[in-house]
Motif scaffolding. Structure first.
Motif, PDB file in Angstrom:
ATOM      1  N   GLU A 152      26.825  45.157  44.398  1.00  8.62           N
ATOM      2  CA  GLU A 152      26.987  44.071  43.434  1.00  8.62           C
ATOM      3  C   GLU A 152      26.228  42.824  43.893  1.00  8.62           C
ATOM      4  O   GLU A 152      25.610  42.108  43.077  1.00  8.62           O
ATOM      5  CB  GLU A 152      28.470  43.756  43.256  1.00  8.62           C
ATOM      6  CG  GLU A 152      29.248  44.819  42.523  1.00  8.62           C
ATOM      7  CD  GLU A 152      28.758  45.037  41.096  1.00  8.62           C
ATOM      8  OE1 GLU A 152      28.315  44.044  40.467  1.00  8.62           O
ATOM      9  OE2 GLU A 152      28.793  46.178  40.614  1.00  8.62           O
ATOM     10  N   ASP A 162      25.270  35.454  38.135  1.00  9.30           N
ATOM     11  CA  ASP A 162      26.544  35.325  38.878  1.00  9.30           C
ATOM     12  C   ASP A 162      27.407  36.564  38.621  1.00  9.30           C
ATOM     13  O   ASP A 162      27.800  36.816  37.467  1.00  9.30           O
ATOM     14  CB  ASP A 162      27.265  34.060  38.424  1.00  9.30           C
ATOM     15  CG  ASP A 162      28.536  33.832  39.233  1.00  9.30           C
ATOM     16  OD1 ASP A 162      28.727  34.547  40.259  1.00  9.30           O
ATOM     17  OD2 ASP A 162      29.333  32.952  38.862  1.00  9.30           O
ATOM     18  N   LEU A 163      27.633  37.321  39.653  1.00  7.99           N
ATOM     19  CA  LEU A 163      28.476  38.530  39.551  1.00  7.99           C
ATOM     20  C   LEU A 163      29.787  38.361  40.317  1.00  7.99           C
ATOM     21  O   LEU A 163      30.386  39.327  40.772  1.00  7.99           O
ATOM     22  CB  LEU A 163      27.715  39.742  40.083  1.00  7.99           C
ATOM     23  CG  LEU A 163      26.446  40.138  39.308  1.00  7.99           C
ATOM     24  CD1 LEU A 163      25.778  41.332  39.967  1.00  7.99           C
ATOM     25  CD2 LEU A 163      26.792  40.457  37.858  1.00  7.99           C
ATOM     26  N   SER A 164      30.169  37.105  40.451  1.00 12.43           N
ATOM     27  CA  SER A 164      31.434  36.876  41.185  1.00 12.43           C
ATOM     28  C   SER A 164      32.625  37.508  40.475  1.00 12.43           C
ATOM     29  O   SER A 164      33.583  37.953  41.128  1.00 12.43           O
ATOM     30  CB  SER A 164      31.655  35.363  41.339  1.00 12.43           C
ATOM     31  OG  SER A 164      31.691  34.726  40.058  1.00 12.43           O
ATOM     32  N   GLN A 165      32.547  37.586  39.158  1.00 13.48           N
ATOM     33  CA  GLN A 165      33.653  38.237  38.428  1.00 13.48           C
ATOM     34  C   GLN A 165      33.736  39.708  38.790  1.00 13.48           C
ATOM     35  O   GLN A 165      34.824  40.262  38.956  1.00 13.48           O
ATOM     36  CB  GLN A 165      33.466  38.053  36.919  1.00 13.48           C
ATOM     37  CG  GLN A 165      34.629  38.586  36.099  1.00 13.48           C
ATOM     38  CD  GLN A 165      34.479  38.326  34.611  1.00 13.48           C
ATOM     39  OE1 GLN A 165      33.486  37.697  34.188  1.00 13.48           O
ATOM     40  NE2 GLN A 165      35.426  38.776  33.829  1.00 13.48           N
ATOM     41  N   ASN A 166      32.572  40.360  38.905  1.00 14.41           N
ATOM     42  CA  ASN A 166      32.556  41.769  39.298  1.00 14.41           C
ATOM     43  C   ASN A 166      33.114  41.937  40.724  1.00 14.41           C
ATOM     44  O   ASN A 166      33.822  42.907  41.040  1.00 14.41           O
ATOM     45  CB  ASN A 166      31.146  42.326  39.214  1.00 14.41           C
ATOM     46  CG  ASN A 166      30.636  42.397  37.791  1.00 14.41           C
ATOM     47  OD1 ASN A 166      31.418  42.289  36.846  1.00 14.41           O
ATOM     48  ND2 ASN A 166      29.325  42.536  37.625  1.00 14.41           N
ATOM     49  N   GLU A 167      32.790  40.998  41.590  1.00  6.81           N
ATOM     50  CA  GLU A 167      33.298  41.076  42.965  1.00  6.81           C
ATOM     51  C   GLU A 167      34.818  40.931  42.988  1.00  6.81           C
ATOM     52  O   GLU A 167      35.504  41.615  43.753  1.00  6.81           O
ATOM     53  CB  GLU A 167      32.644  40.009  43.813  1.00  6.81           C
ATOM     54  CG  GLU A 167      31.145  40.224  44.026  1.00  6.81           C
ATOM     55  CD  GLU A 167      30.509  39.106  44.814  1.00  6.81           C
ATOM     56  OE1 GLU A 167      31.251  38.133  45.160  1.00  6.81           O
ATOM     57  OE2 GLU A 167      29.297  39.165  45.086  1.00  6.81           O
ATOM     58  N   ARG A 168      35.348  40.045  42.150  1.00  3.67           N
ATOM     59  CA  ARG A 168      36.806  39.896  42.098  1.00  3.67           C
ATOM     60  C   ARG A 168      37.463  41.171  41.591  1.00  3.67           C
ATOM     61  O   ARG A 168      38.516  41.580  42.080  1.00  3.67           O
ATOM     62  CB  ARG A 168      37.169  38.710  41.214  1.00  3.67           C
ATOM     63  CG  ARG A 168      36.887  37.355  41.850  1.00  3.67           C
ATOM     64  CD  ARG A 168      37.582  36.242  41.072  1.00  3.67           C
ATOM     65  NE  ARG A 168      37.031  36.119  39.727  1.00  3.67           N
ATOM     66  CZ  ARG A 168      36.009  35.325  39.408  1.00  3.67           C
ATOM     67  NH1 ARG A 168      35.408  34.592  40.347  1.00  3.67           N
ATOM     68  NH2 ARG A 168      35.570  35.228  38.162  1.00  3.67           N
ATOM     69  N   GLN A 169      36.830  41.800  40.629  1.00  2.00           N
ATOM     70  CA  GLN A 169      37.379  43.075  40.132  1.00  2.00           C
ATOM     71  C   GLN A 169      37.349  44.154  41.209  1.00  2.00           C
ATOM     72  O   GLN A 169      38.291  44.942  41.333  1.00  2.00           O
ATOM     73  CB  GLN A 169      36.586  43.519  38.899  1.00  2.00           C
ATOM     74  CG  GLN A 169      36.799  42.642  37.668  1.00  2.00           C
ATOM     75  CD  GLN A 169      35.952  43.073  36.486  1.00  2.00           C
ATOM     76  OE1 GLN A 169      35.071  43.937  36.611  1.00  2.00           O
ATOM     77  NE2 GLN A 169      36.197  42.461  35.316  1.00  2.00           N
ATOM     78  N   LYS A 172      40.172  43.492  43.608  1.00  4.29           N
ATOM     79  CA  LYS A 172      41.454  43.947  43.060  1.00  4.29           C
ATOM     80  C   LYS A 172      41.571  45.467  43.107  1.00  4.29           C
ATOM     81  O   LYS A 172      42.647  46.016  43.373  1.00  4.29           O
ATOM     82  CB  LYS A 172      41.604  43.453  41.626  1.00  4.29           C
ATOM     83  CG  LYS A 172      41.824  41.956  41.491  1.00  4.29           C
ATOM     84  CD  LYS A 172      41.989  41.551  40.049  1.00  4.29           C
ATOM     85  CE  LYS A 172      42.216  40.043  39.902  1.00  4.29           C
ATOM     86  NZ  LYS A 172      42.365  39.644  38.478  1.00  4.29           N
TER      87      LYS A 172
END
Length: 249
Positions: A152, A162-169, A172
Motif C-alpha cells: 500500500e 493518500d492511502l492512509s485510509q487503506n492502511e487503517r483498514q 483493523k
C-alpha cells in the motif's frame, strides 16, 4: 511282804484285785485327744486308712490351686517378642490421588517408575510441537500484514495519493485476524492441557485429572514443574562424562 511267781494263789489274788479296781484312764492331752468314735468325713480331714491324695478330684484341684512360683530376680528374662511386621498401607485409588495436596503428592512422585519419564517426555515433546506451531502461525499473520502494508505504501508513493485510509483498514484487519487466531490458539492449547491431564492421570501421577478449576490447576502446575526437574536431573545423569569415571588427558 513277798510272793513267788509260781504261786497260783497269789496270781489269782492279784487278778481279782485288778478286776475290782480297774486302772484309771491316762490323762488326756489338751491339744490332741483321740476319739474312740469314727470321725465324721469332711473336706479338710482324712481318715488314717488312706493317704491324702487318695481322691484324684481333690488332688487335681489342689494342683490347680497351688500358687505359681515367684520368679527370681536373678532369673533370665524371657526373650522379647519379635517386632510386628510393618503394616503396608494400600495404594490409594485413582480418585484419592486427585485430592492430594502438593506435599502429600511428593512421596508418590519419587515412586514413579523410570519408564514413566519416557511417556512424560513424549507429552512434553507434543507440547513443544504445539507451541512452535502456534508461534509460527502468529508470525505468519504478522508477516502477511507487513507485506500488505508495504504494498500500500509503494502504491501511494507511485500514484502520489493518500492511502492512509487503506492502511487503517489493513491495521483493523490485522487486529481482527490476531483476535481470531488467539481464540483458536487458546482453544487448541486447552485441548492439549486436557490431553496432558488425562494422560498423567492414567500414569498414576497425583493431583492430575481433567479440570479447569484454578485451585486444581495451581496444584497440577507445581507437580508438573517438579516432574520437569526430575526429568532434567535424570537427563544430566545420562549425559556422557557423568558416570563417575574421570577421563585423563
Amino acid at each position: 511282804m513277798s510272793f513267788k511267781d509260781d504261786d497260783p494263789g497269789n496270781v489269782k489274788a492279784l487278778l481279782a484285785a485288778l478286776a475290782a479296781n480297774p486302772p484309771a484312764p491316762p490323762p488326756s492331752h489338751p491339744h490332741s485327744s483321740i476319739s474312740t468314735t469314727a470321725p465324721t468325713p469332711s473336706h479338710t480331714s482324712y481318715t488314717s486308712h488312706a493317704p491324702p491324695n487318695a481322691n484324684p478330684d481333690i488332688a487335681s484341684l489342689l494342683s490347680v490351686l497351688k500358687p505359681l512360683p515367684t520368679p527370681s530376680l536373678h532369673s533370665p528374662s524371657p526373650p522379647p517378642a519379635p517386632p510386628a511386621a510393618p503394616s503396608v498401607a494400600p495404594a490409594p485409588r485413582r480418585k484419592d490421588l486427585r485430592s492430594l495436596t502438593f506435599p502429600q503428592a511428593l512421596p508418590f512422585l519419587s515412586q514413579l517408575p523410570l519408564s514413566f519419564f519416557d511417556a512424560f517426555k513424549k507429552l512434553r515433546d507434543n507440547q513443544h510441537a504445539l507451541e512452535r506451531e502456534l508461534a509460527q502461525e502468529r508470525v505468519q499473520i504478522l508477516q502477511e500484514h507487513r507485506k500488505s502494508m508495504k504494498l500500500e505504501k509503494e502504491k501511494a508513493a507511485l500514484a502520489r495519493i493518500d492511502l492512509s485510509q487503506n492502511e487503517r483498514q489493513l491495521s483493523k484487519k490485522l487486529e481482527s485476524d490476531l483476535r481470531d487466531f488467539d481464540r483458536t490458539a487458546l482453544k487448541r492449547w486447552d485441548e492439549e492441557v486436557m490431553r496432558q491431564q488425562t494422560s498423567l492421570e492414567h500414569l498414576n501421577v497425583p493431583c492430575f485429572f481433567a479440570t479447569t478449576s484454578p485451585t486444581d490447576l495451581a496444584r497440577q502446575k507445581r507437580v508438573f514443574e517438579t516432574l520437569l526437574g526430575m526429568m532434567e536431573a535424570e537427563d544430566e545423569d545420562e549425559e556422557p562424562g557423568n558416570d563417575g569415571e574421570g577421563g585423563g588427558s
